[in-house]
Design an enzyme around this catalytic site. Structure first.
Site, PDB file in Angstrom:
ATOM      1  N   CYS A 107       0.827  -1.199   0.000  1.00  0.00           N
ATOM      2  CA  CYS A 107       0.000   0.000   0.000  1.00  0.00           C
ATOM      3  C   CYS A 107       0.865   1.256   0.000  1.00  0.00           C
ATOM      4  O   CYS A 107       1.856   1.344   0.739  1.00  0.00           O
ATOM      5  CB  CYS A 107      -0.928   0.003   1.205  1.00  0.00           C
ATOM      6  SG  CYS A 107      -2.204  -1.260   1.125  1.00  0.00           S
ATOM      7  N   TYR A 135      -8.119  -8.431   6.630  1.00  0.00           N
ATOM      8  CA  TYR A 135      -9.130  -7.707   5.861  1.00  0.00           C
ATOM      9  C   TYR A 135     -10.357  -8.596   5.670  1.00  0.00           C
ATOM     10  O   TYR A 135     -10.428  -9.706   6.193  1.00  0.00           O
ATOM     11  CB  TYR A 135      -8.521  -7.197   4.564  1.00  0.00           C
ATOM     12  CG  TYR A 135      -7.370  -6.242   4.827  1.00  0.00           C
ATOM     13  CD1 TYR A 135      -7.561  -5.095   5.595  1.00  0.00           C
ATOM     14  CD2 TYR A 135      -6.082  -6.504   4.362  1.00  0.00           C
ATOM     15  CE1 TYR A 135      -6.512  -4.228   5.882  1.00  0.00           C
ATOM     16  CE2 TYR A 135      -5.032  -5.644   4.643  1.00  0.00           C
ATOM     17  CZ  TYR A 135      -5.248  -4.509   5.398  1.00  0.00           C
ATOM     18  OH  TYR A 135      -4.215  -3.654   5.684  1.00  0.00           O
ATOM     19  N   ARG A 149       9.667  -5.290   0.875  1.00  0.00           N
ATOM     20  CA  ARG A 149      10.453  -4.143   1.347  1.00  0.00           C
ATOM     21  C   ARG A 149      11.789  -4.005   0.624  1.00  0.00           C
ATOM     22  O   ARG A 149      12.276  -2.888   0.458  1.00  0.00           O
ATOM     23  CB  ARG A 149      10.668  -4.263   2.858  1.00  0.00           C
ATOM     24  CG  ARG A 149       9.364  -4.173   3.634  1.00  0.00           C
ATOM     25  CD  ARG A 149       9.558  -4.325   5.125  1.00  0.00           C
ATOM     26  NE  ARG A 149       8.271  -4.453   5.798  1.00  0.00           N
ATOM     27  CZ  ARG A 149       8.107  -4.582   7.107  1.00  0.00           C
ATOM     28  NH1 ARG A 149       9.171  -4.603   7.893  1.00  0.00           N
ATOM     29  NH2 ARG A 149       6.903  -4.687   7.630  1.00  0.00           N
TER      30      ARG A 149
END
Length: 371
Positions: free
Chosen positions: A34, A194, A338
């Site tokens: 995100c 989620y 990352r």
């Protein structure tokens, strides 16, 4: 390893992977991350164009968008990417075109945040937003099951059967728009606490209807969403599902690796081509033992239980580390998150370090830097 068209004894990180009729140039995927960088309309900005495009230039086999909301209330924050209108698809199309031009495969993660929706950006406190502050009512399987957020959380709506059907329809419509936008892979996001994960886990699903209780009922929503996306996605293109392989809540009844493997087998029967296995994200009590490859055993357990391809993610930072996962049959695809933020050219670095093809793999505009 799951059987794929490109399975060979000497498969490695740099070898291609064929799923259905799609050829993926290598086994490196940019994990969905995100960015919280839209305006409040969910439309992509120049940030998304450069962020995603640079990873395609950087040698990733698959470049996947961040969690992309299938409806406005499915956003984590008001600044999430969305695909609930034709305008969203039209604005995403130039990005997918650029990704393909670099030799990478454009992929989209279709998502609904459920009861983790209506929050401020992480760097603005990550606190729940009320309607007067740009927030909205959020959807949940069982609102009483989720621990309170810091501050006053927004109103929570227990999803009715009509709500559930509406979300399934939203996923189906979003998949059709994603196809129009030029995406080659659709991934259903059923992880990280989620909405779909909230239905899977008995920690957050306390329902007593056809969508709660037994394993079959708790997985029904995910299976119906996956089937809806598979129904409209072309037969020659793959569909992925991302799951949390475990809730990391061993002290209570929760979602775990055994159930993940069982769900993967069910999804394979629907026509899902790859399980993208992550973990956690559901509850603040989770206890995760992180570190390099810490989620790989979860992917291996899923691989044992289902005839589909498997991707792994988490703590993967070095080309040799990623290469070993493929060479040793621990995963078909390696999702890197990352490290791609720290190094957009991780894929090119892997090509150079693993087989000395770094110079030829770099875009011609950049080759003077690596000669």
């Amino acid at each position: 390893m799951a059987t794929t068209d490109s399975d060979v004894d000497d498969a490695d990180l740099r070898s291609s992977l064929s799923l259905r009729e799609l050829d993926i140039p290598n086994r490196i995927a940019v994990s969905p991350m995100c960015q919280y960088s839209c305006e409040t309309d969910g439309l992509p900005t120049e940030w998304h164009r450069v962020h995603l495009g640079s990873r395609a230039v950087g040698g990733a086999g698959i470049v996947m968008t961040e969690a992309t909301a299938v409806e406005p209330r499915g956003r984590i924050t008001p600044h999430d990417l969305g695909i609930w209108t034709d305008e969203h698809a039209a604005e995403l199309e130039p990005i997918t075109q650029f990704i393909r031009e670099q030799g990478s495969v454009p992929a989209i993660q279709l998502a609904h945040a459920g009861q983790k929706a209506s929050k401020a950006k992480p760097w603005e406190g990550n606190l729940p937003l009320q309607p007067d502050d740009g927030g909205w009512e959020v959807l949940s399987p069982s609102p009483d099951a989720y621990p309170s957020f810091p501050g006053d959380r927004p109103a929570m709506r227990k999803a009715t059967v009509e709500d559930i059907q509406g979300v399934i329809d939203a996923y189906r419509d979003a998949a059709e728009r994603a196809l129009d936008a030029g995406f080659e892979i659709a991934e259903v996001h059923a992880a990280h606490g989620y909405l779909l994960h909230e239905f899977l886990s008995p920690v957050t699903n306390h329902r007593e209807d056809d969508y709660g209780g037994s394993f079959e009922n708790r997985t029904r929503f995910v299976r119906e969403v996956a089937a809806a996306v598979r129904e409209v996605w072309p037969d020659d293109k793959p569909v992925f599902v991302r799951i949390s392989g475990t809730d990391w809540l061993d002290d209570r009844e929760s979602w775990d690796a055994e159930q993940s493997a069982r769900l993967a087998a069910d999804l394979a029967e629907i026509g899902i081509d790859l399980m993208d296995v992550s973990s956690g994200g559901l509850h603040p009590d989770e206890r995760i033992d992180g570190g390099p490859n810490f989620q790989v055993p979860l992917a291996e357990r899923v691989d044992e239980g289902a005839d589909l391809a498997v991707g792994t993610v988490g703590g993967i930072t070095e080309p040799e580390q990623a290469d070993a996962l493929v060479r040793n049959g621990r995963a078909d695809l390696v999702f890197v998150g990352r490290e791609f933020l720290r190094d957009p050219y991780f894929g090119l670095r892997a090509a150079d370090e693993l087989d000395g093809e770094g110079e030829s793999a770099w875009p011609i505009q950049y080759r003077r830097a690596v000669q």
